[in-house]
Design a protein around this motif. Sequence first.
Motif, mmCIF file in Angstrom:
data_model
loop_
_atom_site.group_PDB
_atom_site.id
_atom_site.type_symbol
_atom_site.label_atom_id
_atom_site.label_comp_id
_atom_site.label_asym_id
_atom_site.label_seq_id
_atom_site.Cartn_x
_atom_site.Cartn_y
_atom_site.Cartn_z
ATOM 1 N N PHE A 190 0.834 -1.200 0.000
ATOM 2 C CA PHE A 190 0.000 0.000 0.000
ATOM 3 C C PHE A 190 0.873 1.256 0.000
ATOM 4 N N GLY A 193 2.385 1.905 -3.398
ATOM 5 C CA GLY A 193 1.400 2.492 -4.295
ATOM 6 C C GLY A 193 1.184 3.968 -4.017
ATOM 7 N N SER A 197 1.981 7.369 -6.431
ATOM 8 C CA SER A 197 0.988 8.402 -6.734
ATOM 9 C C SER A 197 1.571 9.812 -6.682
ATOM 10 N N ARG A 202 -2.667 9.835 -10.341
ATOM 11 C CA ARG A 202 -3.619 9.039 -9.586
ATOM 12 C C ARG A 202 -3.681 9.484 -8.131
ATOM 13 N N TRP A 205 -4.975 6.925 -2.540
ATOM 14 C CA TRP A 205 -5.697 5.745 -2.080
ATOM 15 C C TRP A 205 -5.938 4.762 -3.222
ATOM 16 N N TYR A 206 -6.197 5.287 -4.420
ATOM 17 C CA TYR A 206 -6.395 4.403 -5.577
ATOM 18 C C TYR A 206 -5.106 3.652 -5.894
ATOM 19 N N SER A 207 -4.013 4.391 -5.965
ATOM 20 C CA SER A 207 -2.734 3.773 -6.288
ATOM 21 C C SER A 207 -2.322 2.769 -5.218
ATOM 22 N N LEU A 209 -4.325 1.085 -3.026
ATOM 23 C CA LEU A 209 -5.200 -0.093 -3.044
ATOM 24 C C LEU A 209 -4.955 -0.964 -4.261
ATOM 25 N N ARG A 210 -4.671 -0.359 -5.381
ATOM 26 C CA ARG A 210 -4.392 -1.140 -6.593
ATOM 27 C C ARG A 210 -3.164 -2.022 -6.397
ATOM 28 N N GLN A 211 -2.102 -1.434 -5.838
ATOM 29 C CA GLN A 211 -0.892 -2.212 -5.638
ATOM 30 C C GLN A 211 -1.093 -3.285 -4.570
ATOM 31 N N LEU A 213 -3.900 -4.826 -3.897
ATOM 32 C CA LEU A 213 -4.715 -5.882 -4.481
ATOM 33 C C LEU A 213 -3.876 -6.799 -5.369
ATOM 34 N N VAL A 214 -3.010 -6.226 -6.186
ATOM 35 C CA VAL A 214 -2.168 -7.030 -7.072
ATOM 36 C C VAL A 214 -1.280 -7.967 -6.259
#
Length: 234
Positions: A190, A193, A197, A202, A205-207, A209-211, A213-214
């Motif tokens: 997290f 990510g 950002s 981006r 929080w999006y960046s 959470l994306r990382q 999740l991956v």
Amino acid sequence: MSGRAEVHHQHRDVTGGWLRPSVFGAMDGLVSNFALIAGVAGGTTDTKVIALGGIAGLAAGAFSMAGGEYVSVASQRELALAEIAVERREIEHNPEAEQAELAQTFVERGVSPELADEVARQISANPERALEIHAQGELGVDLQSLPSPLLAAVSSFASFSVGAVLPLLPYLLGATGLLVSAIVSCVALFGAGVLVSTVTARSWWYSGLRQLLVGAVAAAVTYGLGALIGSSGL
């Protein structure tokens, strides 16, 4: 709204040779070694085996990343230099045609033909400057900022190592289960990510959470595979 022109206008470097290998290396090191450790932990509870797998993954991945980046960037640089050499020969042997070509590029950008001819003539009076302009316009290459293979390799090696050591560190410090490594890895994913950002458009929080999740999906899949293989006695 004021009609005054902006006086100071600066951009961050988006063409340098350090950012992509550094970011990619850290992400790859973190995700791949977290997934590797999770996979081994899914098949055995022997912490020495898990730690050994993590160390091997760190070493192999870091050298692989560095070697791959070096060869890739060196090839890219060599191709650019070869095309620049072609352009240099054209300027030396066909200066009038190259000057006309340069003028035409200005016309296509909205400059009047007369002014375009004059600008092209002045630029072409200095062959090295003309080469820079042709290389930028035709090849998209800045002669002063060609990528460095060594910089890319060192950046990849260091960043991969930093990313890969994080999920391994709890085991090196005496952890006996995957939970601590998973927590450290998820926080790091997290955070990585969020860090990315700061140099992109981006939201943090999006960046982040994306990382996260991956990395979590990769670790979950390999853990499941490790548990399956471990339970089968292979």
